[in-house]
Design a protein around this motif. Structure first.
Motif, PDB file in Angstrom:
ATOM      1  N   PRO A  44      64.514  89.650  28.466  1.00  0.00           N
ATOM      2  CA  PRO A  44      64.348  91.107  28.553  1.00  0.00           C
ATOM      3  C   PRO A  44      63.342  91.671  27.556  1.00  0.00           C
ATOM      4  O   PRO A  44      62.563  92.573  27.887  1.00  0.00           O
ATOM      5  N   GLU A  45      63.348  91.144  26.329  1.00  0.00           N
ATOM      6  CA  GLU A  45      62.462  91.695  25.300  1.00  0.00           C
ATOM      7  C   GLU A  45      61.014  91.277  25.496  1.00  0.00           C
ATOM      8  O   GLU A  45      60.121  91.807  24.838  1.00  0.00           O
ATOM      9  N   LEU A  46      60.755  90.357  26.404  1.00  0.00           N
ATOM     10  CA  LEU A  46      59.398  89.846  26.622  1.00  0.00           C
ATOM     11  C   LEU A  46      58.971  89.990  28.077  1.00  0.00           C
ATOM     12  O   LEU A  46      58.360  89.097  28.651  1.00  0.00           O
ATOM     13  N   GLY A  47      59.318  91.110  28.690  1.00  0.00           N
ATOM     14  CA  GLY A  47      58.862  91.391  30.046  1.00  0.00           C
ATOM     15  C   GLY A  47      59.779  90.897  31.140  1.00  0.00           C
ATOM     16  O   GLY A  47      59.415  90.925  32.312  1.00  0.00           O
ATOM     17  N   LYS A  98      52.132  95.409  32.236  1.00  0.00           N
ATOM     18  CA  LYS A  98      51.717  95.668  30.858  1.00  0.00           C
ATOM     19  C   LYS A  98      52.425  94.724  29.891  1.00  0.00           C
ATOM     20  O   LYS A  98      51.899  94.402  28.817  1.00  0.00           O
ATOM     21  N   TYR A  99      53.618  94.247  30.295  1.00  0.00           N
ATOM     22  CA  TYR A  99      54.450  93.460  29.394  1.00  0.00           C
ATOM     23  C   TYR A  99      54.612  92.000  29.841  1.00  0.00           C
ATOM     24  O   TYR A  99      55.436  91.282  29.272  1.00  0.00           O
ATOM     25  N   LEU A 153      45.190  91.625  30.689  1.00  0.00           N
ATOM     26  CA  LEU A 153      44.763  92.421  31.839  1.00  0.00           C
ATOM     27  C   LEU A 153      43.246  92.569  31.861  1.00  0.00           C
ATOM     28  O   LEU A 153      42.637  92.640  32.929  1.00  0.00           O
ATOM     29  N   GLU A 154      42.641  92.598  30.674  1.00  0.00           N
ATOM     30  CA  GLU A 154      41.177  92.640  30.613  1.00  0.00           C
ATOM     31  C   GLU A 154      40.587  91.373  31.239  1.00  0.00           C
ATOM     32  O   GLU A 154      39.579  91.438  31.956  1.00  0.00           O
ATOM     33  N   ASP A 155      41.231  90.234  30.995  1.00  0.00           N
ATOM     34  CA  ASP A 155      40.769  88.978  31.599  1.00  0.00           C
ATOM     35  C   ASP A 155      40.913  89.017  33.119  1.00  0.00           C
ATOM     36  O   ASP A 155      40.057  88.508  33.849  1.00  0.00           O
ATOM     37  N   ALA A 215      43.219 100.687  32.144  1.00  0.00           N
ATOM     38  CA  ALA A 215      44.061 101.825  31.769  1.00  0.00           C
ATOM     39  C   ALA A 215      44.907 102.283  32.951  1.00  0.00           C
ATOM     40  O   ALA A 215      46.092 102.623  32.787  1.00  0.00           O
ATOM     41  N   PHE A 216      44.328 102.295  34.152  1.00  0.00           N
ATOM     42  CA  PHE A 216      45.106 102.698  35.325  1.00  0.00           C
ATOM     43  C   PHE A 216      46.178 101.673  35.651  1.00  0.00           C
ATOM     44  O   PHE A 216      47.321 102.040  35.960  1.00  0.00           O
ATOM     45  N   VAL A 217      45.853 100.399  35.591  1.00  0.00           N
ATOM     46  CA  VAL A 217      46.855  99.367  35.872  1.00  0.00           C
ATOM     47  C   VAL A 217      48.029  99.486  34.903  1.00  0.00           C
ATOM     48  O   VAL A 217      49.192  99.285  35.287  1.00  0.00           O
ATOM     49  N   GLU A 218      47.758  99.848  33.666  1.00  0.00           N
ATOM     50  CA  GLU A 218      48.838 100.026  32.695  1.00  0.00           C
ATOM     51  C   GLU A 218      49.744 101.200  33.063  1.00  0.00           C
ATOM     52  O   GLU A 218      50.903 101.240  32.625  1.00  0.00           O
TER      53      GLU A 218
END
Length: 380
Positions: free
Chosen positions: A80-83, A299-300, A313-315, A352-355
């Motif tokens: 849970p704490e890691l996505g 994001k997580y 996500l940049e990759d 930024a939008f995907v986040e």
């Protein structure tokens, strides 16, 4: 009934605020038609959700006794704490093995039609069973796990209350785990709030990214709807997992999977990359294809792709910007993926939008698990 009233009635049944919907209808021209907010999770008729069943499923999800060695709960690979997934390229494997694919998050898994990267399980109930019994996952046997549960008074009582059985049955345990997993949803992301009419829920940068997502970048060709996935299968040219080059245990696991899934001797000896959907269909046109994952909660959930070969996500955005990659299944690579020509600013806007598909982290503490019934004292 007018079209407007039909729209309001349908969305209200999905549990969405009428006020929010009305605001969304007023601003509908500003919202992309390819995307949608997330509605209530489904509750299948043969396994309706109740608070008692969800609570039982929560205990079982965190209970290591539902595995071969009594030490590998569902939560070992879905932290849970890691996505609610495993933070490495390849998921944790049963002791003495490693897994051979990246662990998908269970957040919003209630909405998938098929589970796992190649859709081998058709429901969360089947997914729970597959994971608990899988040779490189839980490696459990139903009769052994049922015996463990039967020695725990609290479980006997809970199973009787929820399912009406004298002793716990694993078929019911899988139903309870599935009910719990259907409760792990996130519907209040900035994206959802924006789609429901809040113009301020997204930043200007995210709105620019949304235009790219549905336009120049073409992301919504496959990442559409409320789940942000069309749930189809494609080969994007994701490079093979690099651990198979120098990790002996990973190599053994990979060969085991090839053998267990019916590969010919030639393919068993020569293949160096994950055949993906081919294992399900046995059609060479499906070599290297994997299901389009939802972009919600991503994001997580780094790293990304079926084998975790993209770290950020940049990759991921840069991978698509370059037109995908190359792997052993070049003949099946989709022609939907082409170089995009995005600028650095556009790539940042898109990330930024995907986040915005992710809200706050969904955290949960490990519950106190029921104890075994103490053995009666033996007189000397």
């Amino acid at each position: 009934m007018t079209t407007f009233k039909k729209t309001i009635s349908a969305i209200a049944l999905a549990g969405v605020s009428i006020v929010a919907v009305a605001a969304g209808v007023q601003a509908a021209e500003k919202r992309p038609a390819e995307l949608a907010p997330l509605g209530e999770p489904p509750s299948p008729p043969d396994n309706p959700m109740t608070p008692e069943k969800v609570e039982l499923g929560k205990l079982l999800f965190f209970d290591p006794r539902l595995s071969g060695n009594g030490a590998m709960p569902c939560s070992a690979c879905h932290l849970p704490e890691l996505g609610w997934d495993f933070p490495d390229k390849i998921s944790l494997g049963y002791p003495g093995t490693v897994h051979w694919r990246n662990s998908p998050t269970i957040v919003n898994s209630a909405y998938y039609g098929n589970l796992f990267w190649t859709g081998v399980s058709k429901s969360l109930e089947a997914e729970a069973r597959t994971a608990a019994r899988g040779g490189v996952a839980g490696n459990g046997e139903d009769d052994m796990m049922e015996a463990r549960l039967a020695f725990i008074p609290e479980y006997r009582e809970r199973f009787n209350d929820v399912f009406g059985t004298e002793y716990p049955l694993m078929r019911d345990a899988y139903m309870a785990i599935a009910a719990f997993e259907r409760s792990i949803v996130q519907r209040d992301t900035p994206f959802d709030l924006y789609m429901l009419g809040d113009d301020n829920a997204l930043s200007d940068q995210q709105k620019r990214g949304m235009e790219l997502f549905t336009g120049k970048a073409g992301c919504s060709t496959c990442h559409d709807g409320a789940l942000i996935s069309n749930q189809k299968y494609y080969n994007l040219g994701v490079p093979a997992y690099d651990g198979w080059e120098d990790d002996e245990l990973a190599q053994i696991t990979f060969r085991f999977e090839l053998y267990a899934k019916g590969s010919t001797e030639e393919k068993y000896r020569k293949w160096k990359d994950d055949p993906g959907l081919y294992f399900v269909t046995k059609q060479e046109a499906d070599l290297g294809k994997f299901r389009v994952p939802s972009l919600r909660y991503t994001k997580y959930t780094a790293p990304y792709m079926h084998n975790g070969m993209l770290e950020t996500l940049e990759d991921v955005v840069e991978f698509y910007n370059q037109g995908g990659g190359t792997n052993d299944w070049a003949a099946t690579k989709t022609d939907l993926i082409k170089p995009l020509g995005l600028t650095d600013k556009e790539k940042a806007d898109l990330v930024a939008f995907v986040e915005s598909f992710s809200g706050e982290r969904l955290l949960m503490e490990t519950p106190d698990l029921p104890e075994y019934e103490p053995l009666p004292a033996v007189a000397n």
